[in-house]
Every structure is written in C-alpha cells, then in structure tokens.
Scaffold this motif. Sequence first.
Motif, PDB file in Angstrom:
ATOM      1  N   SER A 114     -19.730 -50.672   3.387  1.00 53.74           N
ATOM      2  CA  SER A 114     -18.632 -49.633   2.973  1.00 53.74           C
ATOM      3  C   SER A 114     -18.385 -50.132   1.199  1.00 53.74           C
ATOM      4  N   VAL A 115     -18.122 -49.168   0.469  1.00 51.08           N
ATOM      5  CA  VAL A 115     -17.778 -49.229  -1.014  1.00 51.08           C
ATOM      6  C   VAL A 115     -16.568 -49.973  -1.296  1.00 51.08           C
ATOM      7  N   HIS A 116     -15.553 -49.671  -0.345  1.00 50.98           N
ATOM      8  CA  HIS A 116     -14.340 -50.255  -0.383  1.00 50.98           C
ATOM      9  C   HIS A 116     -14.254 -51.614   0.002  1.00 50.98           C
TER      10      HIS A 116
ATOM     11  N   GLN B  34     -18.288 -41.846  -7.600  1.00 56.83           N
ATOM     12  CA  GLN B  34     -17.573 -40.901  -6.893  1.00 56.83           C
ATOM     13  C   GLN B  34     -16.445 -41.145  -5.812  1.00 56.83           C
ATOM     14  N   THR B  35     -16.386 -42.370  -5.432  1.00 57.88           N
ATOM     15  CA  THR B  35     -15.380 -42.534  -4.328  1.00 57.88           C
ATOM     16  C   THR B  35     -14.017 -42.399  -4.598  1.00 57.88           C
TER      17      THR B  35
ATOM     18  N   ILE C 243     -11.109 -45.835  -5.533  1.00 52.75           N
ATOM     19  CA  ILE C 243     -12.108 -47.109  -5.362  1.00 52.75           C
ATOM     20  C   ILE C 243     -11.044 -48.094  -5.792  1.00 52.75           C
TER      21      ILE C 243
ATOM     22  N   ASN D  14     -13.169 -40.279  -9.254  1.00 52.63           N
ATOM     23  CA  ASN D  14     -12.643 -41.328  -8.457  1.00 52.63           C
ATOM     24  C   ASN D  14     -11.191 -41.683  -8.824  1.00 52.63           C
TER      25      ASN D  14
ATOM     26  N   GLY E 233     -20.817 -45.727  -5.280  1.00 50.24           N
ATOM     27  CA  GLY E 233     -19.243 -45.561  -5.311  1.00 50.24           C
ATOM     28  C   GLY E 233     -18.510 -44.963  -6.383  1.00 50.24           C
TER      29      GLY E 233
END
Length: 269
Positions: free
Chosen positions: A102-104, A68-69, A72, A188, A66
């Motif tokens: 899911s990263v979130h 690069q999400t 976040i 991010n 995550g």
Amino acid sequence: GAMSVDSITDLSDNTSKLLEALQLSHPHELDPRRSLGKKKMLSLNPITWQVPRIVDRCCKHIETHGLQTVGIFRVGSSKKRVQQLREEFDRGLDVFLDEHQSVHDVAALLKEFLRDMPDSLIPRELYTAFLSTASMESPAQLTTLQLLLFLLPPCHSDTLHRLLRFLSEVALHAESSWGPDGQEIPGNKMTVANLATIFGPNILQKEKPGEKDAGVMNFEDSAAIILVLQRLIEHYQTLFMVSPEMQCDVLRRLFQTNPDVIDYLLRRK
C-alpha cells in the motif's frame, strides 16, 4: 564518508547516529540478475550516495506507484503492516517494495523513520540557525540556507537531498491534469506547503523523540519550520549546487592543508 565496514556492529560509538541506521548501497544491489524474491542480509559499504536504503526505497515506491494518490501522507495506514516493514528493514533484510504494498503504508513508514531517528536529519545543533532564516529576505535567505546545508555531514546531506528531490516530484503532481486522450488525471493535492507542514517537524527537531517537551512547539517555531522546508523543497537544486568558483577555492585550500583528502573528494564526485 571514507569508511567501509562489514556490519553495523563494526561502527565505533562516536560514529554519527544516522550511520547506525544506514544500510547503504552494496554491489549486490547493482546486479540486475539478483533474486527479487530472496531476502538476505546486506553489509554496509558506502560506495555511492550515503542514503539509508529504507528512505531511497520508500521514495522510489511512491514515485512509481503513488504520485497520483490523493492525500498521500495524510490518509491513514495499517499500523501492523508498517510495523512489519519497519522490523524487516531494522533487521537488515533486503526488502523489496512493489505494487503489492500500500502506498499509504510506505508513506507512513517514511515519516516514521524520519521522525524516530536518534540524530535528526538536520542536526539539532543547527535547529536555531535554520529557523533564523525564516525571517530573512531572498536572496540572503537562500545564500544562508546553502551555507548551512554545506555544514551537514555527508550522510545527512545526501539523505536530505534525496528526500527534497522526492518531495518536489510529489508537489509537481498536486494539481489534476489531462491525459493525451482527454481523460482527467487526478492530482494528489499535496502542495509544497502541505508537504512542508507534514515533514517539517520530522526533519527539524529541537528535542530528541521521547524527551520531555519533544512534542511541544510554539506557533512561531512551527510557522518558521514550515517556511524553511518550503524554501528547501522549492530551491533544492540550486541550494545543493556548489559553484565552480567555490569548488576551486576549496580544492586550492585543501591542496595546501590536506592533499590526501582531494583524491577522496574527486572520487566521490
């Protein structure tokens, strides 16, 4: 820290509330041949850093999947999936977080855990002391923060160090960059200031969750919390480093007063 028990129920009532939530490293976890798909109960056994399994695995998941999400910790998550993960950790299951999560959802789980701990990560009796450093000038500010960190119980100190290392890594990927082939790698957008704004109230709590006025905070306290956590993220490496001189002085004093403790401290080091 010098304790070994087989289950949470073996902990005495006066043990730190954070320890009740800990599911610590177990020799089984160090075995690369363990079955990844099998969920089993794990016992408590503080053989290494006293960091709750849920914290370490959430951090590792986001570090792997995550960084690069965009957004976040700000983007919404699935309450149902987060609750399911939370219940699995609460039951002591050996939960694996992989690319399918899911990263979130994982980010929300980490925030919830820190927010809802009965005993906040920075103990409430040190709340005022930590906030008072916000008005100090450097280097006095950093010196005072370091001495306050030395007062934390081992499980709090280890967990805070792991979290700050993770937040520092997230902040390093806040800005967009360029790959070796010239392609743009999106950032991010989570700067140190943004992370401190989100995590500050979860780490520095004046009241227990659910208590009257627990969610009420004046502007001065809110600004101080953000500033203090910014400093902790930016300087965590030096803040958690004990100088050789101080270490020698402590060992010299302990040798005179509690020589049996020295063996444990050196083994833990």
